[in-house]
Scaffold this active site. Structure first.
Site, PDB file in Angstrom:
ATOM      1  N   ARG A  90       3.729  -4.974   0.429  1.00  0.00           N
ATOM      2  CA  ARG A  90       2.882  -5.885   1.221  1.00  0.00           C
ATOM      3  C   ARG A  90       2.439  -7.087   0.378  1.00  0.00           C
ATOM      4  NH1 ARG A  90      -3.080  -4.881   3.191  1.00  0.00           N
ATOM      5  NH2 ARG A  90      -3.237  -6.359   4.911  1.00  0.00           N
ATOM      6  N   HIS A  94       2.525 -11.009   1.384  1.00  0.00           N
ATOM      7  CA  HIS A  94       1.322 -11.861   1.411  1.00  0.00           C
ATOM      8  C   HIS A  94       1.415 -12.983   0.381  1.00  0.00           C
ATOM      9  CE1 HIS A  94      -1.744  -9.377   3.896  1.00  0.00           C
ATOM     10  NE2 HIS A  94      -0.519  -9.128   4.297  1.00  0.00           N
ATOM     11  N   ASP A  95       2.147 -12.756  -0.709  1.00  0.00           N
ATOM     12  CA  ASP A  95       2.328 -13.841  -1.676  1.00  0.00           C
ATOM     13  C   ASP A  95       3.212 -14.929  -1.071  1.00  0.00           C
ATOM     14  OD1 ASP A  95       2.177 -15.296  -4.025  1.00  0.00           O
ATOM     15  OD2 ASP A  95       4.026 -14.406  -4.810  1.00  0.00           O
ATOM     16  N   ASN A 119      -6.651 -10.030   2.792  1.00  0.00           N
ATOM     17  CA  ASN A 119      -6.167  -9.578   1.488  1.00  0.00           C
ATOM     18  C   ASN A 119      -7.072  -8.561   0.809  1.00  0.00           C
ATOM     19  OD1 ASN A 119      -3.805 -10.993   1.541  1.00  0.00           O
ATOM     20  ND2 ASN A 119      -4.624 -12.797   0.504  1.00  0.00           N
ATOM     21  N   HIS A 219       6.189  -1.337   7.933  1.00  0.00           N
ATOM     22  CA  HIS A 219       5.112  -0.502   8.468  1.00  0.00           C
ATOM     23  C   HIS A 219       5.548   0.947   8.676  1.00  0.00           C
ATOM     24  CE1 HIS A 219       2.710  -4.204  10.031  1.00  0.00           C
ATOM     25  NE2 HIS A 219       2.754  -4.111   8.723  1.00  0.00           N
ATOM     26  N   ASP A 268       2.628   5.163   9.549  1.00  0.00           N
ATOM     27  CA  ASP A 268       3.679   5.955  10.185  1.00  0.00           C
ATOM     28  C   ASP A 268       3.188   7.397  10.220  1.00  0.00           C
ATOM     29  OD1 ASP A 268       5.850   7.573  10.721  1.00  0.00           O
ATOM     30  OD2 ASP A 268       7.203   6.583   9.317  1.00  0.00           O
ATOM     31  N   THR A 271       6.400  10.071   8.873  1.00  0.00           N
ATOM     32  CA  THR A 271       6.876  10.110   7.476  1.00  0.00           C
ATOM     33  C   THR A 271       6.113   9.041   6.689  1.00  0.00           C
ATOM     34  OG1 THR A 271       8.692   8.580   8.062  1.00  0.00           O
ATOM     35  CG2 THR A 271       9.211  10.932   8.060  1.00  0.00           C
TER      36      THR A 271
END
Ligand code: HEM
Length: 364
Positions: A90, A94-95, A119, A219, A268, A271
């Protein structure tokens, strides 16, 4: 014929498991200022797509700059927890979406990206710092924090997918000097976004709708705070007749678990520690936390892709799969593409000594 097929299947499974070489009111709920109906939300001006980047190269450090660079990052990621690995995937997203892939997300200080609401739940910073410290000992001033974030995102994906996602990372990014909290709100898609908004926000980064859908498969691992999908502006846990409503059984379970916004639950439910194609089955079954996940069933184009990524490989026996689900390779390709976004060079960037702060010009 059967023995030949079996050999092919074994080969395919071995290949698949190579080692890890390497309407805008929604915004208020995501820490955004309350919307002004007279001033509709506008996307940031789309910069022209700059892919592919000829100035990034696979093996950039390998030749003579710092041959052990990628190995050092890999070792740091190996020591991370599964949750931190999810955080590293993630972190790369986001970077890249805010100021380009330039490690601006790592800069500390008042009003930097790190302090912005979307963030606050990022994790994995400690792993990047650990890799950087080791790299500064071995190859001082050579390896950018932006490249470390890109390598770490790859290594975390490889590890959490059990080697199924494994790709080479073109490198040579420089670190940026600008990090502003406000930039995050305009550039990071909110979990309450509809298909058009999410698609447009990826398009503004040179990524098409397929890339968006493929990357959303991130996700399939990690966690979310309950406040990200159940708040007073958009409550996915309430009974709802819309086509994007959450499966009632999952919603009822989460209604019990989510006693506060800060309670974390797996993205999830099946899993949680694997980066795998289970996400697309969850989308099909409405077992996803965010509207932005659920909307992937909304258009015929996206639904076809969800269905194809949800399919399990055909198994010759209990353990021998034939073929490969196409999502794993698609995810690898999309991560490389995302990593091209607004990369800095030595004219506008630097190689930071510490990933959390820009260099002191006098001493470095
Ligand atoms: C489609 C747009 C996206 C939206 C709206 C979105 C939103 C979110 C939100 C709200 C969370 C939970 C935050 C929290 O409450 O802790 C989350 C977690 C996560 N996201 Fe996304 N995301 C998107 C795309 C992506 C992409 C492109 C990736 C990577 C390729 C990604 C990877 C992850 C991962 C791995 C987590 C779990 C992190 C952890 O466990 O620390 N997301 N995302």
């Amino acid at each position: 014929m059967a023995p030949k097929l079996a050999v092919l299947a074994v080969l395919a499974s071995l290949l698949g498991a190579v080692s890890c070489e390497f309407s805008i009111s929604i915004y208020a709920g995501y820490g955004f200022p309350p919307p002004n109906p007279n001033q509709p939300f506008k996307l940031p001006p789309a910069s022209p797509p700059k892919n592919p980047r000829p100035d990034l190269k696979v093996g950039y450090y390998a030749a003579n700059k710092c041959p052990q660079a990628e190995e050092i990052v890999k070792r740091a990621v190996e020591e991370a927890t599964p949750g931190e690995k999810a955080g590293l995937i993630r972190l790369f997203f986001h970077d890249c979406f805010v100021q380009g892939c330039d490690a601006s997300v790592l800069l500390e200080g008042p009003d930097t990206e790190r302090t912005a609401f979307p963030n606050l739940s990022l994790r994995g910073f400690n792993i990047i710092e650990k890799a950087k410290a080791a790299l500064e000992v071995e190859c001082k001033g050579i390896v950018s924090c932006a490249d470390i974030v890109a390598f770490a995102g790859r290594d975390a994906s490889c590890s959490l997918s059990d080697g199924k996602i494994n790709y080479q990372v073109p490198a040579g990014r420089y670190d940026g000097n600008v990090s502003r909290a406000n930039d995050t709100f305009l550039n990071l898609p909110p979990p309450f976004g509809d298909l058009k908004l999410i698609t447009d926000m990826f398009a503004a980064k040179g990524l098409d709708q397929t890339d968006m859908l493929v990357l959303s498969g991130g996700h399939s691992t990690g966690r979310s705070g309950c406040g990200s999908f159940a708040n007073s502006f958009s409550n996915r846990l309430q009974a709802d007749n819309s086509s994007t409503a959450m499966n009632r059984t999952l919603a009822d379970q989460l209604n019990t678990t989510c006693t506060a916004d800060s309670v974390n639950v797996p993205l999830d439910y099946k899993t949680p520690y694997a980066l795998d194609h289970q996400y697309y089955k969850n989308v099909q079954e409405h077992n996803v936390l965010f509207t932005s996940d659920a909307v992937l069933l909304e258009s015929p184009e996206t639904k076809v892709l969800v269905d194809s990524f949800a399919r399990d490989p055909f198994f010759l026996s209990d353990i021998i799969p034939i073929g490969r689900n196409p999502w794993y390779d698609a995810f690898a390709k999309a991560m490389v593409k995302m990593g091209n976004w607004e990369v800095k060079n030595s004219t506008v960037g630097e190689i930071r000594q510490f990933c959390g702060k820009v260099n002191d010009k006098k001493t470095y």
